[in-house]
Design a protein around this motif. Structure first.
Motif, mmCIF file in Angstrom:
data_model
loop_
_atom_site.group_PDB
_atom_site.id
_atom_site.type_symbol
_atom_site.label_atom_id
_atom_site.label_comp_id
_atom_site.label_asym_id
_atom_site.label_seq_id
_atom_site.Cartn_x
_atom_site.Cartn_y
_atom_site.Cartn_z
ATOM 1 N N GLU A 70 -41.774 -41.093 10.512
ATOM 2 C CA GLU A 70 -41.253 -39.967 11.111
ATOM 3 C C GLU A 70 -40.746 -38.841 10.215
ATOM 4 N N TYR A 77 -40.250 -31.853 14.644
ATOM 5 C CA TYR A 77 -39.336 -31.608 15.548
ATOM 6 C C TYR A 77 -38.412 -30.602 15.624
ATOM 7 N N ASP A 133 -44.211 -43.433 21.232
ATOM 8 C CA ASP A 133 -42.386 -42.494 21.419
ATOM 9 C C ASP A 133 -42.301 -41.835 20.646
ATOM 10 N N GLU A 136 -43.267 -38.762 23.109
ATOM 11 C CA GLU A 136 -42.930 -39.271 24.663
ATOM 12 C C GLU A 136 -42.083 -37.959 23.550
ATOM 13 N N LYS A 137 -41.072 -37.788 23.119
ATOM 14 C CA LYS A 137 -39.587 -37.356 22.561
ATOM 15 C C LYS A 137 -40.149 -35.830 21.922
ATOM 16 N N SER A 140 -40.538 -34.671 26.553
ATOM 17 C CA SER A 140 -39.384 -34.815 26.829
ATOM 18 C C SER A 140 -38.880 -33.075 26.865
ATOM 19 N N ARG A 141 -39.481 -32.196 24.968
ATOM 20 C CA ARG A 141 -38.903 -31.062 24.631
ATOM 21 C C ARG A 141 -39.350 -30.185 25.596
#
Length: 205
Positions: A70, A77, A133, A136-137, A140-141
């Motif tokens: 992460e 990200y 997960d 999916e993040k 969504s962005r």
């Protein structure tokens, strides 16, 4: 200005340092042994902590690895969250191309760790779920960017933003793994050009 660590007690600060030491040792251990062969014992030895210490902070090596993963993905990200406000199809294409270039270049830069992420996804259901997960993040962005383009009459309105975002991320993800594992004969520049050209021409008016 007071930092967040200044408000912690001496015991809490020591606990934070120990946790960070274990994470650092964990990353080095995974890079040395790979995911499957790395053990908590290896990590404890490298961190020079007591045997039971690691289990105070992490229930197993999978949980420790997920935190490392992460942290790594937070760098990705930052690319996904770059402002996306094009005023024309040409501007959209340039911004998309830049994002793809940064995303794939970062994967190549971190290819050793990303190779272990790929290995771990195939071996651990927990890490596979964590990757789902993360995926999916990203989707969504991306869908937010597509909706922005639709609202500003740049992109086609007869397509579903979420569905297109899924296809776009999966295309990038596939080439990301191929570049990380050196399993494609295409250059980074060829991948970027073809991905962005097909995507932009299919989505933008």
């Amino acid at each position: 200005m007071t930092s967040s660590t200044d408000t912690l007690t001496a015991r809490q600060q020591q606990a934070l340092k120990t946790r960070q030491k274990l994470l650092h040792a964990g990353k080095e251990t995974f890079l040395e042994y790979g995911f499957q062969k790395a053990t908590i014992s290896h990590i404890i030895k490298k961190a020079k902590t007591g045997y039971g210490t690691a289990y105070v902070y992490f229930k197993n090596k999978d949980e420790l690895f997920m935190i490392i993963m992460e942290d790594l993905m937070n760098e990705f990200y930052q690319v996904a969250e770059m402002p996306f406000t094009p005023a024309s199809k040409e501007e959209a294409l340039e911004q998309i191309k830049k994002q793809v270039q940064l995303f794939l270049s970062l994967a190549i830069k971190e290819k050793e760790m990303m190779s272990i992420v790929k290995e771990a996804i195939g071996l651990s259901p927990e890490i596979e779920k964590a990757w789902y997960d993360i995926r999916e993040k990203f989707i969504s962005r991306i869908s937010l960017d597509i909706r922005y383009a639709q609202q500003n009459k740049l992109a086609r309105l007869n397509v579903d933003a979420q569905l297109v975002a899924r296809g776009w991320f999966f295309s990038n993800e596939m080439f990301m793994w191929e570049l990380v594992q050196n399993s494609t004969h295409y250059s980074l520049e060829e991948v970027i050009h073809n991905l962005t050209t097909i995507y932009a021409n299919g989505l933008y008016e």
